[in-house]
Design a protein around this motif. Structure first.
Motif, PDB file in Angstrom:
ATOM      1  N   HIS A 315      69.032   4.568 -40.309  1.00 27.38           N
ATOM      2  CA  HIS A 315      68.223   3.352 -40.194  1.00 27.38           C
ATOM      3  C   HIS A 315      66.922   3.567 -39.421  1.00 27.38           C
ATOM      4  N   ALA A 316      66.752   4.739 -38.781  1.00 26.30           N
ATOM      5  CA  ALA A 316      65.555   4.988 -37.969  1.00 26.30           C
ATOM      6  C   ALA A 316      64.459   5.621 -38.817  1.00 26.30           C
ATOM      7  N   SER A 317      63.222   5.351 -38.442  1.00 23.13           N
ATOM      8  CA  SER A 317      62.082   5.945 -39.141  1.00 23.13           C
ATOM      9  C   SER A 317      61.813   7.351 -38.611  1.00 23.13           C
ATOM     10  N   LEU A 318      60.889   8.045 -39.259  1.00 17.33           N
ATOM     11  CA  LEU A 318      60.549   9.408 -38.845  1.00 17.33           C
ATOM     12  C   LEU A 318      59.817   9.454 -37.505  1.00 17.33           C
ATOM     13  N   ALA A 319      59.405   8.297 -36.996  1.00 17.28           N
ATOM     14  CA  ALA A 319      58.709   8.272 -35.700  1.00 17.28           C
ATOM     15  C   ALA A 319      59.634   8.593 -34.541  1.00 17.28           C
ATOM     16  N   LEU A 320      60.958   8.519 -34.765  1.00 11.93           N
ATOM     17  CA  LEU A 320      61.922   8.762 -33.694  1.00 11.93           C
ATOM     18  C   LEU A 320      61.978  10.252 -33.375  1.00 11.93           C
ATOM     19  N   SER A 321      61.879  10.587 -32.095  1.00 12.77           N
ATOM     20  CA  SER A 321      61.943  11.981 -31.676  1.00 12.77           C
ATOM     21  C   SER A 321      63.390  12.459 -31.690  1.00 12.77           C
ATOM     22  N   SER A 322      63.577  13.764 -31.506  1.00 10.96           N
ATOM     23  CA  SER A 322      64.918  14.339 -31.534  1.00 10.96           C
ATOM     24  C   SER A 322      65.698  14.085 -30.259  1.00 10.96           C
ATOM     25  N   GLY A 323      65.036  13.646 -29.214  1.00 11.63           N
ATOM     26  CA  GLY A 323      65.713  13.371 -27.950  1.00 11.63           C
ATOM     27  C   GLY A 323      64.730  13.384 -26.802  1.00 11.63           C
ATOM     28  N   SER A 324      65.195  12.924 -25.653  1.00 10.69           N
ATOM     29  CA  SER A 324      64.341  12.915 -24.462  1.00 10.69           C
ATOM     30  C   SER A 324      64.565  14.188 -23.660  1.00 10.69           C
ATOM     31  N   GLU A 325      63.504  14.680 -23.039  1.00 14.44           N
ATOM     32  CA  GLU A 325      63.574  15.915 -22.263  1.00 14.44           C
ATOM     33  C   GLU A 325      63.752  15.574 -20.786  1.00 14.44           C
ATOM     34  N   THR A 326      64.739  16.211 -20.162  1.00 17.24           N
ATOM     35  CA  THR A 326      65.010  15.982 -18.741  1.00 17.24           C
ATOM     36  C   THR A 326      64.994  17.315 -18.010  1.00 17.24           C
ATOM     37  N   ASP A 327      64.548  17.263 -16.755  1.00 22.50           N
ATOM     38  CA  ASP A 327      64.454  18.480 -15.958  1.00 22.50           C
ATOM     39  C   ASP A 327      64.294  18.065 -14.501  1.00 22.50           C
ATOM     40  N   GLY A 328      64.569  18.999 -13.595  1.00 22.19           N
ATOM     41  CA  GLY A 328      64.345  18.770 -12.180  1.00 22.19           C
ATOM     42  C   GLY A 328      65.511  18.104 -11.489  1.00 22.19           C
ATOM     43  N   ALA A 329      65.313  17.759 -10.217  1.00 24.71           N
ATOM     44  CA  ALA A 329      66.320  17.103  -9.374  1.00 24.71           C
ATOM     45  C   ALA A 329      67.615  17.897  -9.334  1.00 24.71           C
ATOM     46  N   GLY A 330      67.493  19.214  -9.245  1.00 22.81           N
ATOM     47  CA  GLY A 330      68.661  20.066  -9.125  1.00 22.81           C
ATOM     48  C   GLY A 330      69.330  20.424 -10.426  1.00 22.81           C
ATOM     49  N   ALA A 331      68.798  20.029 -11.550  1.00 25.76           N
ATOM     50  CA  ALA A 331      69.378  20.342 -12.855  1.00 25.76           C
ATOM     51  C   ALA A 331      68.356  21.065 -13.710  1.00 25.76           C
ATOM     52  N   GLY A 332      68.843  21.831 -14.658  1.00 28.65           N
ATOM     53  CA  GLY A 332      67.966  22.575 -15.539  1.00 28.65           C
ATOM     54  C   GLY A 332      67.450  21.725 -16.687  1.00 28.65           C
ATOM     55  N   TYR A 333      66.608  22.343 -17.488  1.00 36.83           N
ATOM     56  CA  TYR A 333      66.022  21.648 -18.641  1.00 36.83           C
ATOM     57  C   TYR A 333      67.119  21.297 -19.640  1.00 36.83           C
ATOM     58  N   ARG A 334      67.016  20.089 -20.197  1.00 47.51           N
ATOM     59  CA  ARG A 334      68.009  19.653 -21.171  1.00 47.51           C
ATOM     60  C   ARG A 334      67.343  18.701 -22.155  1.00 47.51           C
ATOM     61  N   LYS A 335      67.737  18.833 -23.403  1.00 47.86           N
ATOM     62  CA  LYS A 335      67.307  17.900 -24.449  1.00 47.86           C
ATOM     63  C   LYS A 335      68.415  16.865 -24.602  1.00 47.86           C
ATOM     64  N   GLN A 336      68.147  15.649 -24.174  1.00 48.74           N
ATOM     65  CA  GLN A 336      69.168  14.616 -24.149  1.00 48.74           C
ATOM     66  C   GLN A 336      69.062  13.740 -25.396  1.00 48.74           C
ATOM     67  N   PRO A 337      70.135  13.662 -26.202  1.00 52.36           N
ATOM     68  CA  PRO A 337      70.069  12.862 -27.437  1.00 52.36           C
ATOM     69  C   PRO A 337      69.936  11.377 -27.146  1.00 52.36           C
ATOM     70  N   LEU A 338      69.340  10.666 -28.075  1.00 54.77           N
ATOM     71  CA  LEU A 338      69.153   9.221 -27.958  1.00 54.77           C
ATOM     72  C   LEU A 338      70.339   8.529 -28.630  1.00 54.77           C
ATOM     73  N   LEU A 339      71.279   8.066 -27.828  1.00 52.83           N
ATOM     74  CA  LEU A 339      72.544   7.556 -28.353  1.00 52.83           C
ATOM     75  C   LEU A 339      72.662   6.038 -28.304  1.00 52.83           C
ATOM     76  N   SER A 340      71.646   5.349 -27.820  1.00 59.31           N
ATOM     77  CA  SER A 340      71.704   3.890 -27.748  1.00 59.31           C
ATOM     78  C   SER A 340      70.295   3.333 -27.873  1.00 59.31           C
TER      79      SER A 340
END
Length: 475
Positions: A315-340
């Protein structure tokens, strides 16, 4: 000669207020998230389950009727639609997991909080614990900003996330916002001047970590709620306190140089939808459209609990990215999926359909209407006692309902959402907003005969004198 009880005697433990079990849940949220914060249950979640069990055992032991008929209807309204949505889930495991989470947050824990609160003194104790948690998390967040050890934001590790980690960037913002709402409610009440001054100081201090969280949804919800609290406390006080808060915010935020530019850019992005919005705004509105598409496909029952991730790409258009990028605060880089969809109302509409939204939103609206009606009755009666509890309970509910337009449940801070609904339920459905609600009263500790004879007005440790002392429990 009176016999002194041992420090941990059974009799002394039984005298402790049951609401301390809820305070313990709040305190556990001060602990860092396990691992890198990528997921898993937080100790506060496990403690909330123990609180529900503890409340059930107390009801069996005391042989008390759990809830009034109105409270049972309002809090239990979502149960049947949730069961129907669970049966329509993509798998039995997902349905059971979603059902358990919704029941925890919106039915079981709120009911337990309502029943474990015995009076307004208990509410103030719980409110101060939430304020203290907010101050702690806010202090950690400010330290992260100053030392550059926070979550990544525009290439710099300056975003304040407290102990929740970059995978739950909304955690600290939620805790700080709710603590600020609690502090404002306490400051606008009629407690001793020293307590009101301390609460006002906490509220002003929490403005800084709230700003450094860079959470637009939390900013909007907090501004709306504090404005509502000020208006409910009186128009004259609203103007005076509002001017002081604005001045304090300018002083606290104005000296941060580059941080000020980032904050201004973040505030400007709230309404920047069509004119080159940032990717997070694009993702948000794309997921909102996807949720609306799921609802149109199954308007009555939705796609089932935990079904949004499975149906999102269809149902989502192509404008939706593959996920949000998180990093820092004691954790490594991670690609976090958009689940909601980051909108509670649209999430319910997509997964539970119109039936589920009417049940849950109807329950929340009933709490808000009953709470505001009782607050109005207290103001009309001229009784000063309990005004702070009313402003806190109604304020927390208003914050949640406003924030749900920009966020949904998820992460350790969701436990606080359940506590907020419990406090709102105590005021709207329990003894808190009735003429029968006692300050510091101990529900079930006195018989109806004692209440009619007036003996209850002077018994019980921790009770307050004044208008609340003449009130009789309606339970």
């Amino acid at each position: 000669m009176a016999q002194t009880l041992p420090l941990w005697s059974t009799a002394r433990v039984r005298r402790l207020p049951p609401v301390l079990a809820v305070v313990a849940v709040v305190a556990l949220l001060a602990l860092p998230a396990a691992g890198d914060g990528a997921g898993g249950a937080h100790p506060a979640d496990a403690a909330s389950a123990l609180v529900v069990l503890y409340c059930a055992l107390r009801l069996v032991r005391d042989r008390r009727r759990p809830l009034t008929r109105t409270a049972a209807v309002v809090l239990g309204l979502p149960v049947l639609p949730l069961a129907v949505a669970a049966m329509g889930a993509v798998s039995p495991g997902a349905g059971l997991a979603g059902l358990g989470r919704y029941l925890q947050v919106f039915v079981l824990v709120p009911a337990a909080v309502l029943l474990l609160i015995r009076g307004r003194d208990d509410v103030r104790l719980l409110t101060w614990s939430m304020t203290g948690l907010a101050v702690w998390q806010g202090a950690v967040g400010v330290h992260q900003y100053v030392t550059g050890t926070g979550a990544s934001y525009q290439g710099e590790q300056i975003r304040a996330v407290g102990t929740f980690g970059p995978q739950d960037v909304m955690g600290m913002a939620t805790v700080v916002s709710l603590g600020l709402v609690c502090a404002v409610g306490l400051a606008l009440g009629h407690a001793p001047a020293r307590q009101r001054a301390l609460a006002a100081g906490c509220a002003i201090a929490l403005l800084l970590p709230l700003a450094l969280s860079f959470s637009r949804g939390a900013w909007i919800a907090t501004a709306v709620t504090c404005a509502a609290q000020l208006l409910l406390a009186g128009a004259r006080r609203a103007l005076t306190v509002g001017a002081a808060v604005v001045a304090a915010g300018v002083v606290l935020v104005g000296g941060f140089g580059a941080g000020t530019a980032m904050l201004q850019e973040r505030v400007g992005s709230i309404t920047q939808v069509t004119d080159s919005p940032d990717q997070s705004v694009t993702d948000r509105y794309t997921m909102w459209a996807a949720a609306a598409g799921m609802w149109r496909e199954r308007p009555l029952t939705g796609v089932g609990l935990k079904g949004f991730p499975e149906h999102r790409d269809g149902h989502a258009s192509l404008a939706l990215s593959s996920g949000s990028e998180t990093d820092g605060a004691g954790a490594g880089y991670r690609k976090q999926p958009l689940l909601s969809p980051h909108n509670m109302y649209l999430l319910i509409l997509a997964e539970q359909g119109l039936i589920g939204l009417l049940a849950l939103a109807g329950s929340w609206l009933a709490l808000l209407v009953l709470g505001l009606r009782r607050l109005r009755a207290v103001r009309r009666s001229g009784a000063a006692s309990g005004a702070d509890c009313a402003l806190v309970a109604c304020g927390l509910l208003v914050w949640q309902l406003t924030d749900f337009a920009y966020a949904d449940i998820g992460g350790p801070s969701t436990v606080l959402t359940a506590v907020c609904f419990g406090l709102a339920g105590w005021w709207a459905l329990g003894d808190g907003g009735r003429d029968g609600g006692r300050d510091g009263g101990r529900d079930g500790a006195r018989s109806e005969a004692e209440a009619r004879s007036g003996a209850g007005a002077s018994s019980g440790a921790g009770t307050e004198s004044g208008p609340g002392a003449e009130e009789v429990s309606a339970r």
